[in-house]
Design a protein around this motif. Sequence first.
Motif, PDB file in Angstrom:
ATOM      1  N   LYS A   1       0.843  -1.203   0.000  1.00  0.00           N
ATOM      2  CA  LYS A   1       0.000   0.000   0.000  1.00  0.00           C
ATOM      3  C   LYS A   1       0.878   1.252   0.000  1.00  0.00           C
ATOM      4  O   LYS A   1       0.615   2.222  -0.714  1.00  0.00           O
ATOM      5  N   THR A   2       1.935   1.210   0.797  1.00  0.00           N
ATOM      6  CA  THR A   2       2.846   2.349   0.894  1.00  0.00           C
ATOM      7  C   THR A   2       3.585   2.562  -0.429  1.00  0.00           C
ATOM      8  O   THR A   2       3.720   3.692  -0.910  1.00  0.00           O
ATOM      9  N   ARG A   3       4.045   1.472  -1.020  1.00  0.00           N
ATOM     10  CA  ARG A   3       4.792   1.602  -2.286  1.00  0.00           C
ATOM     11  C   ARG A   3       3.910   2.213  -3.373  1.00  0.00           C
ATOM     12  O   ARG A   3       4.366   3.050  -4.157  1.00  0.00           O
ATOM     13  N   GLN A   4       2.651   1.788  -3.404  1.00  0.00           N
ATOM     14  CA  GLN A   4       1.744   2.343  -4.412  1.00  0.00           C
ATOM     15  C   GLN A   4       1.486   3.826  -4.137  1.00  0.00           C
ATOM     16  O   GLN A   4       1.364   4.628  -5.057  1.00  0.00           O
ATOM     17  N   PHE A   5       1.446   4.170  -2.858  1.00  0.00           N
ATOM     18  CA  PHE A   5       1.281   5.576  -2.474  1.00  0.00           C
ATOM     19  C   PHE A   5       2.480   6.392  -2.956  1.00  0.00           C
ATOM     20  O   PHE A   5       2.329   7.468  -3.551  1.00  0.00           O
ATOM     21  N   VAL A   6       3.670   5.855  -2.728  1.00  0.00           N
ATOM     22  CA  VAL A   6       4.891   6.551  -3.162  1.00  0.00           C
ATOM     23  C   VAL A   6       4.885   6.704  -4.690  1.00  0.00           C
ATOM     24  O   VAL A   6       5.202   7.778  -5.220  1.00  0.00           O
ATOM     25  N   ASP A   7       4.501   5.655  -5.396  1.00  0.00           N
ATOM     26  CA  ASP A   7       4.432   5.723  -6.868  1.00  0.00           C
ATOM     27  C   ASP A   7       3.546   6.880  -7.310  1.00  0.00           C
ATOM     28  O   ASP A   7       3.916   7.669  -8.176  1.00  0.00           O
TER      29      ASP A   7
ATOM     30  N   TRP B   1       9.803  19.607   2.783  1.00  0.00           N
ATOM     31  CA  TRP B   1       9.784  18.143   2.916  1.00  0.00           C
ATOM     32  C   TRP B   1       8.785  17.810   4.007  1.00  0.00           C
ATOM     33  O   TRP B   1       8.424  18.664   4.809  1.00  0.00           O
ATOM     34  N   PHE B   2       8.331  16.592   3.995  1.00  0.00           N
ATOM     35  CA  PHE B   2       7.520  16.134   5.127  1.00  0.00           C
ATOM     36  C   PHE B   2       7.574  14.617   5.240  1.00  0.00           C
ATOM     37  O   PHE B   2       7.956  13.927   4.298  1.00  0.00           O
ATOM     38  N   LYS B   3       7.203  14.157   6.451  1.00  0.00           N
ATOM     39  CA  LYS B   3       7.080  12.722   6.697  1.00  0.00           C
ATOM     40  C   LYS B   3       5.594  12.402   6.754  1.00  0.00           C
ATOM     41  O   LYS B   3       4.800  13.215   7.242  1.00  0.00           O
ATOM     42  N   CYS B   4       5.226  11.248   6.260  1.00  0.00           N
ATOM     43  CA  CYS B   4       3.829  10.854   6.371  1.00  0.00           C
ATOM     44  C   CYS B   4       3.711   9.342   6.330  1.00  0.00           C
ATOM     45  O   CYS B   4       4.694   8.628   6.098  1.00  0.00           O
ATOM     46  N   SER B   5       2.515   8.867   6.591  1.00  0.00           N
ATOM     47  CA  SER B   5       2.259   7.431   6.578  1.00  0.00           C
ATOM     48  C   SER B   5       0.796   7.194   6.252  1.00  0.00           C
ATOM     49  O   SER B   5      -0.079   7.934   6.701  1.00  0.00           O
ATOM     50  N   VAL B   6       0.547   6.154   5.468  1.00  0.00           N
ATOM     51  CA  VAL B   6      -0.841   5.766   5.184  1.00  0.00           C
ATOM     52  C   VAL B   6      -1.167   4.437   5.869  1.00  0.00           C
ATOM     53  O   VAL B   6      -2.123   3.758   5.508  1.00  0.00           O
ATOM     54  N   TYR B   7      -0.376   4.110   6.891  1.00  0.00           N
ATOM     55  CA  TYR B   7      -0.590   2.858   7.634  1.00  0.00           C
ATOM     56  C   TYR B   7      -2.006   2.803   8.200  1.00  0.00           C
ATOM     57  O   TYR B   7      -2.477   3.756   8.830  1.00  0.00           O
ATOM     58  N   GLY B   8      -2.664   1.701   7.973  1.00  0.00           N
ATOM     59  CA  GLY B   8      -3.994   1.497   8.559  1.00  0.00           C
ATOM     60  C   GLY B   8      -5.133   2.110   7.766  1.00  0.00           C
ATOM     61  O   GLY B   8      -6.297   1.872   8.078  1.00  0.00           O
ATOM     62  N   PHE B   9      -4.811   2.908   6.756  1.00  0.00           N
ATOM     63  CA  PHE B   9      -5.874   3.449   5.912  1.00  0.00           C
ATOM     64  C   PHE B   9      -6.290   2.397   4.886  1.00  0.00           C
ATOM     65  O   PHE B   9      -5.512   1.497   4.553  1.00  0.00           O
ATOM     66  N   THR B  10      -7.495   2.553   4.358  1.00  0.00           N
ATOM     67  CA  THR B  10      -7.920   1.674   3.269  1.00  0.00           C
ATOM     68  C   THR B  10      -7.237   2.141   1.978  1.00  0.00           C
ATOM     69  O   THR B  10      -6.684   3.247   1.917  1.00  0.00           O
ATOM     70  N   GLU B  11      -7.321   1.320   0.957  1.00  0.00           N
ATOM     71  CA  GLU B  11      -6.737   1.718  -0.330  1.00  0.00           C
ATOM     72  C   GLU B  11      -7.451   2.948  -0.878  1.00  0.00           C
ATOM     73  O   GLU B  11      -6.832   3.819  -1.494  1.00  0.00           O
ATOM     74  N   GLU B  12      -8.750   3.033  -0.621  1.00  0.00           N
ATOM     75  CA  GLU B  12      -9.529   4.186  -1.088  1.00  0.00           C
ATOM     76  C   GLU B  12      -9.042   5.456  -0.394  1.00  0.00           C
ATOM     77  O   GLU B  12      -8.880   6.502  -1.023  1.00  0.00           O
ATOM     78  N   GLN B  13      -8.823   5.348   0.908  1.00  0.00           N
ATOM     79  CA  GLN B  13      -8.339   6.518   1.648  1.00  0.00           C
ATOM     80  C   GLN B  13      -6.957   6.926   1.150  1.00  0.00           C
ATOM     81  O   GLN B  13      -6.672   8.104   0.951  1.00  0.00           O
ATOM     82  N   ARG B  14      -6.109   5.930   0.955  1.00  0.00           N
ATOM     83  CA  ARG B  14      -4.761   6.216   0.458  1.00  0.00           C
ATOM     84  C   ARG B  14      -4.823   6.943  -0.883  1.00  0.00           C
ATOM     85  O   ARG B  14      -4.136   7.944  -1.102  1.00  0.00           O
ATOM     86  N   ASP B  15      -5.681   6.461  -1.777  1.00  0.00           N
ATOM     87  CA  ASP B  15      -5.772   7.089  -3.095  1.00  0.00           C
ATOM     88  C   ASP B  15      -6.355   8.493  -2.981  1.00  0.00           C
ATOM     89  O   ASP B  15      -5.925   9.413  -3.680  1.00  0.00           O
ATOM     90  N   TYR B  16      -7.312   8.649  -2.092  1.00  0.00           N
ATOM     91  CA  TYR B  16      -7.891   9.973  -1.869  1.00  0.00           C
ATOM     92  C   TYR B  16      -6.805  10.949  -1.408  1.00  0.00           C
ATOM     93  O   TYR B  16      -6.737  12.096  -1.859  1.00  0.00           O
ATOM     94  N   ILE B  17      -5.929  10.463  -0.535  1.00  0.00           N
ATOM     95  CA  ILE B  17      -4.848  11.311  -0.008  1.00  0.00           C
ATOM     96  C   ILE B  17      -3.879  11.685  -1.134  1.00  0.00           C
ATOM     97  O   ILE B  17      -3.555  12.862  -1.331  1.00  0.00           O
ATOM     98  N   ALA B  18      -3.430  10.691  -1.889  1.00  0.00           N
ATOM     99  CA  ALA B  18      -2.489  10.971  -2.980  1.00  0.00           C
ATOM    100  C   ALA B  18      -3.139  11.905  -4.005  1.00  0.00           C
ATOM    101  O   ALA B  18      -2.516  12.877  -4.459  1.00  0.00           O
ATOM    102  N   ASP B  19      -4.395  11.631  -4.337  1.00  0.00           N
ATOM    103  CA  ASP B  19      -5.102  12.475  -5.309  1.00  0.00           C
ATOM    104  C   ASP B  19      -5.227  13.908  -4.804  1.00  0.00           C
ATOM    105  O   ASP B  19      -5.191  14.858  -5.590  1.00  0.00           O
ATOM    106  N   SER B  20      -5.383  14.059  -3.503  1.00  0.00           N
ATOM    107  CA  SER B  20      -5.503  15.404  -2.936  1.00  0.00           C
ATOM    108  C   SER B  20      -4.223  16.201  -3.159  1.00  0.00           C
ATOM    109  O   SER B  20      -4.265  17.391  -3.491  1.00  0.00           O
TER     110      SER B  20
END
Lengths: 381, 381
Positions: free
Chosen positions: B283-289, B350-369
């Motif tokens: 999930k994290t790798r896809q977020f980074v991508d 720069w910033f640090k972040c994490s999508v740990y524990g989020f759903t894939e939908e939430q992760r995509d919503y975050i990246a899209d934002s």
Amino acid sequence: MECHDYGLTRNTERKNLNLNPLQRGGVLTTEARKALYEFSDGYSVCDYCAGRLDEISKPPIHGFLDDLAQFINTDHARTVHGAREGKFAVMHALCKPGDTIVVDGNAHYTTHVAAERCDLNMVEVPNSGHPDYRIDPEGYKKVLDDLADQGEDVSLVLLTHVDGNYGNLTDAQAVAKCAHNTGVPLLLNCAYSMGRMPIDAKALNADFVVGSGHKSMAASGPIGVLGLKDEWADIVLRKSGMHAVKELEMLGCTSRGAPVATLMASLPFVAERVKHWDEEVQKTRQFVDKMEKIEGVEQIGVKPKEHDLVRFETPVFDKIAEKHPRRGFFLYEELKKRHIVGIKRGQTKWFKCSVYGFTEEQRDYIADSFVEIVDKYGELI
Amino acid sequence: MECHDYGLTRNTERKNLNLNPLQRGGVLTTEARKALYEFSDGYSVCDYCAGRLDEISKPPIHGFLDDLAQFINTDHARTVHGAREGKFAVMHALCKPGDTIVVDGNAHYTTHVAAERCDLNMVEVPNSGHPDYRIDPEGYKKVLDDLADQGEDVSLVLLTHVDGNYGNLTDAQAVAKCAHNTGVPLLLNCAYSMGRMPIDAKALNADFVVGSGHKSMAASGPIGVLGLKDEWADIVLRKSGMHAVKELEMLGCTSRGAPVATLMASLPFVAERVKHWDEEVQKTRQFVDKMEKIEGVEQIGVKPKEHDLVRFETPVFDKIAEKHPRRGFFLYEELKKRHIVGIKRGQTKWFKCSVYGFTEEQRDYIADSFVEIVDKYGELI
């Protein structure tokens, strides 16, 4: 993996009248319960940290610590994980391994383990023995003079303000005088006093005070308070050489979670309740009067009571236990039937209890219950 | 006295998507929230204490510690107030002032302050520098060999399993081998790994492991875990000479309150979730991508990610901030409008972040934002 079934309920203790002195002062306020709900997750108070817990402004831990310092009248206040961790921090900062400290004969075991962890040599000021177990401030003078005569340096004097065995309150001001006369600072352990009765560290002339949030300040454990005079700040609040803002004895930050939120939420209530301490003492004395009307029940420790923690010797219950089919368990079971808990199962020779925070009606119900139990088993005595 | 208005709410962080890596692993389970309710008062877990927290059977802390030891595969497990307190306990028990220890260049500041508090000399194994900041286990060999050549004894080797700046996972087994080859024990700081990914202390050959309940184990802070090999128990769990059952480095008892109840309640859930660690990494790798598709956003630290904590360098947001009327605050404010929090106000370089524990939908919503925000201010770049 399969975990044990933890059965995480506490109905018995929450829903009955709990006489355990350890539990009387830590019952949360409604405000603290709300704060617990808000700040329950993980590192909840650290959202807006800029590097140091005690400087966080949202929630306003910084302003809270100012209030706390004012509440106990010290120059500096920090939260620690409990009174023991506060004592350890002071000892660790002030003393070197092998140093000598002077402690009272009623000191809590955590004073001993904190000193042992620092590899300190403890010299005890004895109590007066049965039945008062009184600590005489003059005893400190004698011990300190003897040590001076032997050429032994003393690094710290510690006094347990109110002890956990007899609930004796000792004159801290007088002990501070003895300590300061020999040039030694005083650490006052207020685990059973701060949050129950008013504490004015400057009036008592204590260099350090420690308190316990879970024991006496209506907070979720583990949390404690460390207050100190400004002249000791450079030593006890010494900062890291590598991370400029971090205080070493605090390991940077201490209470990074829910307990500090509960302590904050309860402080206004606690600041108010200590003003009514004389009423609590009065309530306790009347409780002792009622209990001592039972033949075979006697309050141990200094009389009259100056604190809510009461130790009774109770040969009458021990006598009943000898012949009762449930033996020593009868007392616990009879009390529990009456919705009273907090006396250890099987204990009948003596027990500690407290009616702190109960109404007068509850207190009388408790005392009457003991009378009733003795009456019920009159033929076994 | 008048207390400040503490305004003890945490709505913003509780009700939005919180990207702060510090907060992702500490979100309570429903079971932990129930336990918090039950054990909120003061010294709640101590009702049935017979002298030692880790032996209490109601609630079954004793059985829980057995489960915990099994979970991380150590001979002994204790709860402490946090990873830092665990590190300090090990250092304090094992080392004398002036001793030398070896630590990684990505060590958390609490490793430094724990060592400073013990008055230890730290020698650092450097990281590889920008952009990977990798810790090479061979670096430990070199540092340890150099120290041996200089005739310098080393008391302890410490490795940060996953560091808090770059989220780099380092090969603990290889570091353990280097340490043991020179006869030195290894302390593994698992604050960001234990409770997120599977930890098998014996397979990693770590003598000591510390973890953080509030950081990575779905518990209310402050609480941590200390696990150790049996061969070190006599030293680190050394008992008091005055109070036979009390362990000195624990000051008798540590977690005397609600946090341990939440850690217990969450353990079955945490034991299950670590089995799905590979899904979190994916999930994290896809977020980074997705994030790196934005020109001017680059992941720093070892690639591909092996942990959910991600550090991005984000010159694109810094460029927008230069011309945006709200300057550096724009990013925080744009994210907040989208119910995303956890990036510090004003931070854009720069910033640090994490999508740990989020759903894939939430992760995509975050990246899209993030993509949306860059698009919105395209003309400022």
